[in-house]
Enzyme design. Structure first.
Site, short mmCIF file in Angstrom:
data_model
loop_
_atom_site.label_atom_id
_atom_site.label_comp_id
_atom_site.label_asym_id
_atom_site.label_seq_id
_atom_site.Cartn_x
_atom_site.Cartn_y
_atom_site.Cartn_z
N PRO A 123 -18.12 -37.09 -42.16
CA PRO A 123 -19.20 -36.75 -42.94
C PRO A 123 -19.55 -37.87 -43.79
O PRO A 123 -18.87 -38.73 -43.98
CB PRO A 123 -18.43 -35.74 -43.90
N GLU A 124 -21.02 -38.24 -43.73
CA GLU A 124 -21.53 -39.32 -44.16
C GLU A 124 -22.17 -38.80 -45.75
O GLU A 124 -22.19 -37.60 -46.01
CB GLU A 124 -22.59 -39.91 -43.26
N HIS A 146 -5.18 -25.17 -40.62
CA HIS A 146 -5.78 -26.16 -41.42
C HIS A 146 -6.57 -25.76 -42.46
O HIS A 146 -7.33 -26.62 -43.05
CB HIS A 146 -6.96 -26.88 -40.54
N ARG A 164 -7.65 -32.89 -39.57
CA ARG A 164 -6.95 -34.35 -39.66
C ARG A 164 -6.43 -35.00 -40.74
O ARG A 164 -5.57 -35.87 -40.69
CB ARG A 164 -7.93 -35.28 -39.05
#
Ligand SMILES: [Zn+2]
Length: 279
Positions: free
Chosen positions: A2-3, A92, A111
């Protein structure tokens, strides 16, 4: 990953659910994200009201009653999901936040490069993650005067300087390439060369690239709950990024002769530019 525009989309999606609400329940299913959650994370959030959700670069600053800030970073794969009823939890799904009116926000991060922290509002500028961070490109502190001062003594090619988080918080590789294309500046030009005369144009280009990307990211998510880490539709509007060998939108030259948009590696990062327009 994500930017900044995706983080802004997440912020916009979380605001209507969290702002003005107190947290009734916080479920920690897994406390070791990139870093362990701060001690008593859930207990310190319980009963607090979310006042506002701000963003600085790629950090979400969730301001709570009692002068506490809940800091969240999405890392590589973190996303928030909204649920209106008892959520079906997936693998997750590490954290669940429930508001007093039954709103549910789930933090999902396969992650686990994302992280969260709690800090007193007064300690914001001293927080180790934020202390050296430059201004947000869309905020009031980022302007030609600031940028010009930073570029003057930076000693790097402009593309590398733009990726320095101490200069622009949340600047990513895509947006650095796109911003330089817009003002026709080669990524290799020394940063100093832009300090005097180029900083105004550069600030305007950076702001417009981010504003357009945010608008495009938002539009693709209008009809469903915000899920970070997804690109909106801005990728269809890249002028140079990831377009090696293609025609640049500003040139009519023969790409069979010129080779089109060029990809180089600068400071370890893939960099895309047009050799005709960007000098
Ligand atoms: Zn071109």
């Amino acid at each position: 990953m994500p930017e900044l525009p995706e983080v802004e989309t997440v912020r916009a999606g979380l605001r209507p659910v969290l702002e003005g609400r107190r947290l009734r329940e916080v479920i920690v299913r897994r406390g070791d994200l990139r870093f362990p959650l701060p001690s008593s994370f859930a207990g310190r959030l319980l009963g607090r009201r979310v006042d506002t959700i701000d963003r600085h670069g790629k950090y979400l600053l969730i301001r709570l009653s009692g002068d506490l800030i809940w800091l969240a970073h999405l890392g590589m794969s973190g996303r928030f999901r909204l649920a209106t009823a008892e959520p079906d939890l997936w693998t997750h799904d590490h954290l669940v936040f429930v508001t007093e009116d039954g709103g549910r926000v789930v933090f999902h991060d396969p992650r686990r490069f994302g992280f969260m922290d709690l800090l007193a509002t007064a300690d914001l500028e001293r927080h180790p993650r934020l202390a050296d961070l430059g201004p947000d490109p869309l905020g009031p502190a980022f302007g030609p005067v600031f940028l010009s001062r930073r570029l003057e003594r930076c000693g790097q090619p402009i593309k590398a300087a733009l990726l320095d988080q101490r200069i622009v918080a949340g600047m990513g590789n895509i947006y650095a390439s796109e911003s330089l294309f817009r003002i026709g500046v080669s990524p290799f030009r020394p940063a100093e060369a832009l300090a005097r005369r180029g900083s105004r144009r550069l600030v305007a280009a950076i702001r417009s690239v981010f504003a357009e990307a945010i608008a495009a990211g938002g539009s693709s998510m209008r009809d469903h709950v915000p899920v970070s880490g997804e690109l909106g539709t801005f990728q269809h509007r890249f002028a140079v990024y990831h377009r090696a060998g293609q025609r640049c939108p500003g040139c009519s030259c023969d790409i069979a002769v010129t080779g089109g948009i060029r990809r180089v590696v600068l400071g370890g990062r893939a960099t895309y530019f047009c050799v005709h327009r960007q000098r």
